[in-house]
Design a protein around this motif. Structure first.
Motif, short mmCIF file in Angstrom:
data_model
loop_
_atom_site.label_atom_id
_atom_site.label_comp_id
_atom_site.label_asym_id
_atom_site.label_seq_id
_atom_site.Cartn_x
_atom_site.Cartn_y
_atom_site.Cartn_z
N GLU A 151 0.83 -1.20 0.00
CA GLU A 151 0.00 0.00 0.00
C GLU A 151 0.87 1.26 0.00
OE1 GLU A 151 -2.29 -3.37 1.53
OE2 GLU A 151 -0.35 -2.51 2.12
N ALA A 154 2.47 1.73 -3.43
CA ALA A 154 1.51 2.30 -4.38
C ALA A 154 1.30 3.78 -4.11
CB ALA A 154 0.19 1.55 -4.31
N TYR A 160 2.21 1.95 -9.69
CA TYR A 160 2.21 0.60 -9.13
C TYR A 160 0.93 0.28 -8.37
CZ TYR A 160 7.18 -0.13 -10.16
OH TYR A 160 8.39 -0.31 -10.80
N GLY A 161 -0.09 1.13 -8.53
CA GLY A 161 -1.35 0.92 -7.82
C GLY A 161 -2.00 -0.41 -8.12
N GLN A 163 -0.65 -3.18 -8.29
CA GLN A 163 -0.08 -4.23 -7.46
C GLN A 163 -0.87 -4.41 -6.16
OE1 GLN A 163 4.13 -3.93 -6.80
NE2 GLN A 163 4.62 -3.70 -8.97
N MET A 164 -1.42 -3.30 -5.65
CA MET A 164 -2.23 -3.39 -4.44
C MET A 164 -3.51 -4.19 -4.73
SD MET A 164 -3.21 -0.30 -1.84
CE MET A 164 -4.23 0.59 -3.02
N SER A 197 -7.02 0.37 -12.27
CA SER A 197 -6.36 -0.20 -11.09
C SER A 197 -7.15 -1.38 -10.54
CB SER A 197 -6.17 0.85 -10.00
OG SER A 197 -7.42 1.38 -9.61
#
Length: 329
Positions: A151, A154, A160-161, A163-164, A197
């Motif tokens: 978190e 991100a 990289y949001g 990835q959350m 996302s």
């Protein structure tokens, strides 16, 4: 080897010493000479051994044995249920065990995306197994001194949001239920990318044909769909190992620097949002022999967007090693 026909490659399976069953391509040149170092290629997410289809042939025709596994959780390789099985330490142990099975003491390790991250960690967990290292799209980052949650990652770097979302359990069934649009969106050039996302952001407009402008043709797309029919728990589990990876690396006291005599090539697309320029520069602090190649106007899927360039740059890099590679074998 026909890149359009997966069956023209040499498929093998093996039960390795870690207890896992791995499926892999093992392409051995005619009149193979052990003076050429073997190459093992590690794919990322959401990919397959098939992601290297355009490079296996060119490398093999130049005399290199090319080994390309379906990574843990993918294709015909085992898919453990427990996410901790997908920690980089465990994956690197599997790759080392696969090399043992093939009686290969050292190899050139090439990785893309998650495979690039894993290849960089392989150089820390098993430095004695490497002749040279090639990383594509994801630059080397050293083990962290302090834990950073996904978190927080991100928040610090919004691209990289996704990835959350992948780290959440809900993503598994949602991606599985929307596999074709998901793959159609992921495999794109930067110019054709959709901002998103969460999976529901992909399917709000059902009129969009997500396979238009996809880097995969219909046959390739269907091959990937067939590879993910077992489900997405395994592939998505890589994103659920952040804490486990940190703890394993801290306990092992892994070094930040790669071995000073290890030749390393990093290749990336200049339009890849997952590869910040600052990270590329930062990698030089930890790698003594780092060569970088920027692929202009190329995005994340370098093996597709710059097929010939990736193949030729790796061959050029390996030829530049000269006699030093033999001393490492």
């Amino acid at each position: 080897m026909n890149p359009t026909d997966p069956q023209t490659f040499n498929h093998r399976t093996a039960q390795i010493s870690t207890g896992r069953l791995y499926h892999f391509i093992d392409q051995i040149p005619r009149n193979y000479s052990p003076t050429r170092p073997p190459i093992i290629c590690l794919h990322g997410f959401p990919d397959s051994w098939f992601g290297w289809r355009h490079q296996i042939g060119p490398w093999c025709r130049q005399g290199f044995r090319v080994i390309v596994p379906d990574m843990l959780g993918y294709g015909e390789t085992d898919m453990p249920h427990d996410s901790s099985a997908y920690s980089t330490k465990n994956i690197c142990n599997d790759i080392s065990a696969l090399l043992d099975f093939l009686a290969i003491p050292k190899a050139v390790v090439i990785g893309h995306d998650w495979g690039s991250y894993t290849a960089g960690r392989f150089a820390l967990w098993h430095p004695d197994r490497l002749i040279a290292l090639v990383m594509l799209s994801i630059p080397y980052v050293p083990p962290k001194e302090q834990y950073t949650s996904i978190e927080e990652i991100a928040r610090l770097y919004p691209p990289y949001g996704y990835q959350m979302y992948f780290a959440s359990e809900s993503s598994t069934s949602e991606v599985e239920e929307n596999l074709v649009p998901f793959l159609g969106v992921v495999f794109r050039t930067p110019e054709k990318a959709f901002p998103w996302s969460k999976i529901d952001e992909l399917i709000t407009n059902k009129k969009i044909n997500f396979t238009d402008d996809c880097l995969l043709n219909e046959c390739e797309l269907q091959f990937y769909v067939s590879r993910f029919q077992r489900g997405m728990r395994g592939p998505l589990s890589y994103y659920r190992t952040t804490k486990t990876r940190f703890e394993e690396e801290k306990e092992a006291q892994l070094p930040a620097n790669l071995l000073p005599n290890l030749p390393v090539l990093f290749m990336y697309g200049t339009k890849d949002a997952t590869c910040p320029p600052a990270s590329v520069q930062n990698a030089h602090k930890f790698i003594s022999q780092l060569n970088t190649v920027a692929l202009e106007d190329v995005g994340h899927w370098v093996m597709l967007e710059a097929q010939d360039r990736v193949a030729s740059e790796v061959l050029r890099f390996l030829s530049s090693l000269g006699s030093s590679q033999n001393s490492r074998m």
